[in-house]
Design a protein around this motif. Structure first.
Motif, mmCIF file in Angstrom:
data_model
loop_
_atom_site.group_PDB
_atom_site.id
_atom_site.type_symbol
_atom_site.label_atom_id
_atom_site.label_comp_id
_atom_site.label_asym_id
_atom_site.label_seq_id
_atom_site.Cartn_x
_atom_site.Cartn_y
_atom_site.Cartn_z
ATOM 1 N N SER A 1 0.394 -0.822 -0.214
ATOM 2 C CA SER A 1 -0.530 0.041 -0.046
ATOM 3 C C SER A 1 0.914 1.260 0.099
ATOM 4 N N GLU A 2 0.510 2.054 -1.136
ATOM 5 C CA GLU A 2 1.685 3.599 -1.119
ATOM 6 C C GLU A 2 1.271 4.293 0.280
ATOM 7 N N HIS A 3 -0.362 4.283 0.738
ATOM 8 C CA HIS A 3 -0.318 5.383 2.305
ATOM 9 C C HIS A 3 0.424 3.912 3.173
ATOM 10 N N ASN B 1 9.713 -2.579 -2.126
ATOM 11 C CA ASN B 1 8.095 -2.402 -3.157
ATOM 12 C C ASN B 1 8.384 -1.118 -3.782
ATOM 13 N N SER B 2 9.418 -0.827 -4.315
ATOM 14 C CA SER B 2 9.313 0.619 -5.141
ATOM 15 C C SER B 2 10.408 0.596 -5.952
ATOM 16 N N VAL B 3 9.936 2.209 -6.722
ATOM 17 C CA VAL B 3 11.337 2.204 -7.665
ATOM 18 C C VAL B 3 11.857 3.279 -7.859
ATOM 19 N N CYS B 4 12.785 4.042 -8.262
ATOM 20 C CA CYS B 4 13.253 5.028 -8.405
ATOM 21 C C CYS B 4 13.392 5.842 -9.592
ATOM 22 N N ARG C 1 11.097 -1.055 -14.466
ATOM 23 C CA ARG C 1 10.212 -1.716 -13.662
ATOM 24 C C ARG C 1 9.149 -1.636 -15.505
ATOM 25 N N PHE C 2 9.494 -3.758 -15.348
ATOM 26 C CA PHE C 2 9.259 -3.582 -17.154
ATOM 27 C C PHE C 2 7.284 -4.519 -17.498
ATOM 28 N N ARG C 3 6.733 -3.950 -17.665
ATOM 29 C CA ARG C 3 5.080 -5.099 -18.267
ATOM 30 C C ARG C 3 4.812 -4.597 -17.217
ATOM 31 N N GLU C 4 4.924 -3.326 -16.340
ATOM 32 C CA GLU C 4 3.593 -3.154 -15.177
ATOM 33 C C GLU C 4 3.468 -1.618 -15.183
ATOM 34 N N VAL C 5 2.601 -1.284 -14.667
ATOM 35 C CA VAL C 5 1.630 -0.152 -13.942
ATOM 36 C C VAL C 5 2.596 0.819 -13.407
ATOM 37 N N ILE C 6 3.250 2.114 -14.105
ATOM 38 C CA ILE C 6 4.145 2.788 -13.765
ATOM 39 C C ILE C 6 3.424 3.880 -12.862
ATOM 40 N N ASP C 7 3.648 4.706 -11.595
ATOM 41 C CA ASP C 7 3.104 5.551 -10.617
ATOM 42 C C ASP C 7 3.654 5.892 -10.716
ATOM 43 N N PRO C 8 4.094 8.101 -11.334
ATOM 44 C CA PRO C 8 5.014 8.577 -11.117
ATOM 45 C C PRO C 8 4.723 8.728 -9.969
ATOM 46 N N ILE C 9 3.788 9.203 -8.648
ATOM 47 C CA ILE C 9 3.574 9.799 -7.521
ATOM 48 C C ILE C 9 4.509 8.920 -6.921
ATOM 49 N N ALA C 10 4.380 7.618 -6.527
ATOM 50 C CA ALA C 10 4.848 7.074 -6.010
ATOM 51 C C ALA C 10 5.880 6.941 -6.224
#
Length: 286
Positions: A114-116, A143-146, A151-160
């Protein structure tokens, strides 16, 4: 100093203990951080299989059912434990390094999905880091990327991604570049990401300037182990020596068949066959 992190995706059987022990021996690991033990407490025989002939100490955090669980374990000749703190998502160990008597802070992390909840964990870790001016290392499964490229073939969350980078900047730590792999985790449908990482501060880099971050072989988990320390020359696996005299033992074939039939692994055929051969080889060596 050589430290390692590995999300082993459960750590409740002796076969996994032996394979982790093999990695520890190969890379001469002095401190090991394991995530997702998936057990209330790792049993003593499994711990003994990591460092067979050496004294060690450990701190554990219980899993929540089949979720989570942390283990920090270290070679007793290399470190003296001064203090430790923990919660569901991390173990912080304050240690005196025997070689130079410097005190270091090593934090083993398994971040929530969870991002929260992640934001709350980042705040906790920042509070610890800001109270400590000596060498510090964060290592584990974040569980996070910089960067989106991690990430490959995954949803990208710019805010996270932005929040995670803000956490790194606020703690004045440096995310160590992985020198021999692009990703550390393999998922379904060919998904991949680099969520396992090590971060250190300038004080750590000054103390261990020759350290590099490498990924080990992916054997018993969909995560690769990551190792921080001086680079070791890898001469490949030691050859397995079969003694023909074993065949003269009446119970040899029976013991092999019983051990083979007792092994049960899930996955594609080549993977399960490889795992059973590895475990059988360790069994025969003993």
């Amino acid at each position: 100093m050589r430290i390692a992190s590995w999300n082993t995706r459960s750590f409740g059987n002796i076969e996994k203990g032996r394979m982790v022990g093999s990695m520890v021996n190969k890379y001469q690991i002095q401190f090991l951080a394991i995530q997702e033990t998936m057990v209330k407490k790792v049993k003593q025989p499994i711990l003994n299989s990591i460092w067979k002939h050496f004294v060690f100490q450990e701190v554990q955090v219980s899993s929540n059912g089949r979720s989570g669980g942390l283990l920090s374990i270290w070679h007793d000749d290399c470190f003296t434990l001064l203090n430790h703190w923990s919660n569901r998502y991390w173990i912080a160990t304050l240690l005196r390094y025997t070689l130079n008597q410097r005190i270091v802070l090593i934090i083993n992390i398994y971040a929530p999905q969870s991002e929260h909840d992640k934001l709350f964990v980042w705040q906790q870790l920042s509070a610890i880091a800001n109270q400590w001016s000596g060498p510090i290392s964060f290592l584990g499964d974040f569980n996070s990327v910089c960067h989106p490229e991690e990430r490959f073939r995954e949803v990208i969350d710019p805010i996270a991604i932005s929040k995670f980078n803000n956490f790194i900047l606020s703690d004045n730590v440096i995310d160590q570049a992985l020198c021999n792999e692009e990703f550390t985790w393999d998922g379904p449908d060919e998904k991949m990401s680099r969520i396992d990482r090590v971060m250190v501060n300038v004080s750590w880099l000054s103390l261990f300037p020759d350290s590099i971050l490498q990924a080990g072989l992916q054997k018993l988990s969909n995560h690769k182990p990551i190792i921080l320390g001086k680079k070791l020359q890898d001469w490949g696996p030691k050859p397995f020596r079969f003694n023909n005299s074993w065949l003269l033992q009446k119970k040899f074939i029976t013991l092999c068949n019983e051990k083979w039939d007792s092994l049960d692994y899930e996955g594609w055929a080549a993977f399960t066959l490889s795992m059973k051969f590895r475990v059988l080889k360790c069994y025969l060596r003993e």
